[in-house]
Design a protein around this motif. Structure first.
Motif, PDB file in Angstrom:
ATOM      1  N   ASP A  61      20.920 -64.574  22.397  1.00 33.10           N
ATOM      2  CA  ASP A  61      20.457 -65.799  22.637  1.00 33.10           C
ATOM      3  C   ASP A  61      21.362 -66.749  21.785  1.00 33.10           C
ATOM      4  N   LEU A  62      21.069 -67.878  21.716  1.00 26.35           N
ATOM      5  CA  LEU A  62      21.859 -68.987  20.774  1.00 26.35           C
ATOM      6  C   LEU A  62      21.696 -68.837  19.227  1.00 26.35           C
ATOM      7  N   GLU A  63      20.409 -68.173  18.938  1.00 26.99           N
ATOM      8  CA  GLU A  63      20.248 -67.749  17.501  1.00 26.99           C
ATOM      9  C   GLU A  63      21.225 -66.397  16.953  1.00 26.99           C
ATOM     10  N   ALA A  64      21.216 -65.721  17.913  1.00 28.05           N
ATOM     11  CA  ALA A  64      22.234 -64.495  17.597  1.00 28.05           C
ATOM     12  C   ALA A  64      23.569 -64.727  17.690  1.00 28.05           C
ATOM     13  N   ALA A  65      23.687 -65.772  18.520  1.00 29.47           N
ATOM     14  CA  ALA A  65      25.397 -66.522  18.529  1.00 29.47           C
ATOM     15  C   ALA A  65      25.729 -67.302  17.378  1.00 29.47           C
ATOM     16  N   ASP A  66      24.517 -67.679  16.787  1.00 35.96           N
ATOM     17  CA  ASP A  66      24.785 -68.655  15.589  1.00 35.96           C
ATOM     18  C   ASP A  66      25.031 -67.670  14.394  1.00 35.96           C
ATOM     19  N   ALA A  67      24.666 -66.260  14.371  1.00 39.98           N
ATOM     20  CA  ALA A  67      24.548 -65.503  13.418  1.00 39.98           C
ATOM     21  C   ALA A  67      25.861 -64.813  13.273  1.00 39.98           C
ATOM     22  N   PRO A  78      36.105 -56.435  12.256  1.00 38.70           N
ATOM     23  CA  PRO A  78      36.207 -57.283  13.509  1.00 38.70           C
ATOM     24  C   PRO A  78      34.993 -57.127  14.174  1.00 38.70           C
ATOM     25  N   ILE A  79      34.635 -58.199  14.698  1.00 38.32           N
ATOM     26  CA  ILE A  79      33.045 -58.233  15.252  1.00 38.32           C
ATOM     27  C   ILE A  79      33.304 -58.562  16.751  1.00 38.32           C
ATOM     28  N   VAL A  80      32.450 -57.808  17.562  1.00 39.83           N
ATOM     29  CA  VAL A  80      32.680 -58.053  19.173  1.00 39.83           C
ATOM     30  C   VAL A  80      31.372 -58.227  19.551  1.00 39.83           C
ATOM     31  N   ALA A  81      31.158 -59.555  20.504  1.00 36.87           N
ATOM     32  CA  ALA A  81      29.971 -60.093  20.824  1.00 36.87           C
ATOM     33  C   ALA A  81      29.594 -59.473  22.045  1.00 36.87           C
ATOM     34  N   ALA A  90      28.892 -66.857  24.887  1.00 31.66           N
ATOM     35  CA  ALA A  90      30.214 -66.691  24.602  1.00 31.66           C
ATOM     36  C   ALA A  90      31.007 -67.585  24.092  1.00 31.66           C
ATOM     37  N   LEU A  91      30.874 -68.956  24.353  1.00 29.76           N
ATOM     38  CA  LEU A  91      31.248 -70.186  23.742  1.00 29.76           C
ATOM     39  C   LEU A  91      31.034 -70.421  22.396  1.00 29.76           C
ATOM     40  N   LYS A  92      29.728 -70.324  22.224  1.00 34.40           N
ATOM     41  CA  LYS A  92      29.263 -70.279  20.900  1.00 34.40           C
ATOM     42  C   LYS A  92      29.787 -69.259  19.902  1.00 34.40           C
ATOM     43  N   CYS A  93      29.963 -67.993  20.376  1.00 35.65           N
ATOM     44  CA  CYS A  93      30.436 -66.830  19.753  1.00 35.65           C
ATOM     45  C   CYS A  93      31.841 -67.147  19.276  1.00 35.65           C
ATOM     46  N   ARG A 113      32.611 -72.025  34.978  1.00 34.84           N
ATOM     47  CA  ARG A 113      32.178 -71.423  33.537  1.00 34.84           C
ATOM     48  C   ARG A 113      33.195 -70.335  32.858  1.00 34.84           C
ATOM     49  N   VAL A 114      33.467 -69.595  33.852  1.00 37.27           N
ATOM     50  CA  VAL A 114      34.699 -68.457  33.566  1.00 37.27           C
ATOM     51  C   VAL A 114      35.949 -69.103  32.902  1.00 37.27           C
ATOM     52  N   LYS A 115      36.150 -70.227  33.343  1.00 35.53           N
ATOM     53  CA  LYS A 115      37.425 -71.027  32.846  1.00 35.53           C
ATOM     54  C   LYS A 115      37.296 -71.514  31.551  1.00 35.53           C
ATOM     55  N   LYS A 116      35.981 -72.219  31.295  1.00 33.69           N
ATOM     56  CA  LYS A 116      35.693 -72.556  30.116  1.00 33.69           C
ATOM     57  C   LYS A 116      35.810 -71.420  28.816  1.00 33.69           C
TER      58      LYS A 116
END
Length: 351
Positions: A61-67, A78-81, A90-93, A113-116
């Motif tokens: 979720d977005l909270e995990a992406a913010d982490a 290196p970190i992989v999401a 993906a965009l937030k990560c 969405r993929v383009k973004k």
């Protein structure tokens, strides 16, 4: 052992290069709640100490992406999401500095969405790993081939690849994993003939530490001996640190990475007149953190001693309540049994 690796493109995951002639990197995945930054970073530190080079985290979720931002501030790895379905994660990560995405573009909906995601990844030089697992392969592929086959696995992966290629994105890594060793091997062999993208290898859902070690060693080892694989993750039901240890051991034993000391020891038999099992276990434990590229032989008798282990840098061969110390097959001296462990360790330290 001279293994000729398949030539692949190179992509960057943070400071780690994947593909080409770069060393095969070792990955693992945290099993903490990514939103718990403290617990996740503590586990990542343990992974890094064990030799992990790339860490993957689940982003639910977005909270995990913010982490991701907080995690990046506390580790050099290196970190992989790991993301499924939601392109916004993906965009937030990416915004928070992630080094790589594990994301199948065909699963995130409309092309816009993929383009973004692609545009954002390009701007930051972030690669995308396409991961096809036998257990979750597209149903239309199962229908087409009648069951999950290597051809179905490869075709499914290439569908995702084509989406990215059509958007002029080629910083791609591919994985084709199954819990079935034969299916995994045949899938990787097939795709290695079709593309030159780097391959992330492993046997997924391999099992507990015991059974997973056996399955992973067979499957991953076979691929590496075929020259296939640019980065790997061993999948075990247990502490992820054990995944790293096993990955290092496999790479070391197939001669692809110099990870410290390699121990060879005989299985013992009725000729052995010293407590070789105890000696071997104690020495292995004390040498596991020494990073010298040495081969140490711990042999039970003269039959399996300096002769069969002549290529070892140093070793011992058991006798009657004693052992011969040898280096490169040349006998140096005799050691009493109660001093074998310490003398051998002292000699290794001198080297």
């Amino acid at each position: 052992m001279n293994i000729k690796r398949k030539k692949t493109k190179v992509v960057s995951c943070g400071h780690i290069k994947i593909g080409g002639n770069f060393p095969i990197s070792i990955q693992s995945m945290t099993n903490t709640d990514t939103r718990d930054v403290f617990a996740t970073i503590e586990q990542m530190k343990r992974l890094e100490e064990a030799g992990c080079e790339i860490a993957r985290v689940a982003v639910l979720d977005l909270e995990a992406a913010d982490a991701i931002k907080a995690l990046k501030a506390k580790t050099n790895m290196p970190i992989v999401a790991d993301i499924h379905f939601d392109y916004r994660l993906a965009l937030k990560c990416i915004e928070n500095g992630v080094d790589k995405l594990r994301l199948n573009p065909g699963n995130i909906g409309e092309l816009d969405r993929v383009k973004k995601v692609v545009i954002a990844a390009k701007e930051r030089n972030i690669p995308i790993r396409i991961g096809v697992n036998a257990g979750s392969i597209d149903k239309k592929m199962v229908t087409k081939y009648g069951r999950v086959t290597p051809e179905a696995m490869v075709e499914s992966a290439l569908e995702h690849v084509n989406i990215l290629e059509n958007l002029s994105f080629e910083d791609i890594v591919i994985s084709l994993k199954s819990s079935d060793i034969k299916l995994t091997l045949e899938s990787y062999r097939l795709i290695s003939e079709r593309v030159d993208y780097p391959l992330h290898i492993g046997i997924t859902e391999a099992g507990t530490i015991k059974s997973g070690t056996i399955k992973s060693s067979i499957g991953v080892g076979a691929l590496l001996l075929d020259g296939i694989g640019d980065t790997l993750r061993i999948s075990l039901t247990g502490d992820p640190v054990e995944e790293v240890k096993l990955g290092r051991e496999i790479l070391k034993l197939v001669g692809l990475r110099d990870f410290g000391i390699k121990i060879i020891s005989c299985p013992t038999c009725g000729r052995c007149q010293i407590d070789l099992i105890s000696i071997a276990n104690k020495i292995e434990k004390k040498l596991e953190k020494i990073n010298k590229p040495l081969t140490v032989a711990i042999m039970g008798c003269a039959v399996n001693g300096p002769g069969e282990a002549k290529d070892a840098d140093i070793g011992i061969a058991g006798g009657k309540s004693s052992a011969l110390l040898f280096k490169k097959g040349k006998i140096i001296k005799r050691i009493e049994e109660d001093k074998i462990e310490q003398v051998l360790l002292d000699e290794i330290q001198k080297m």
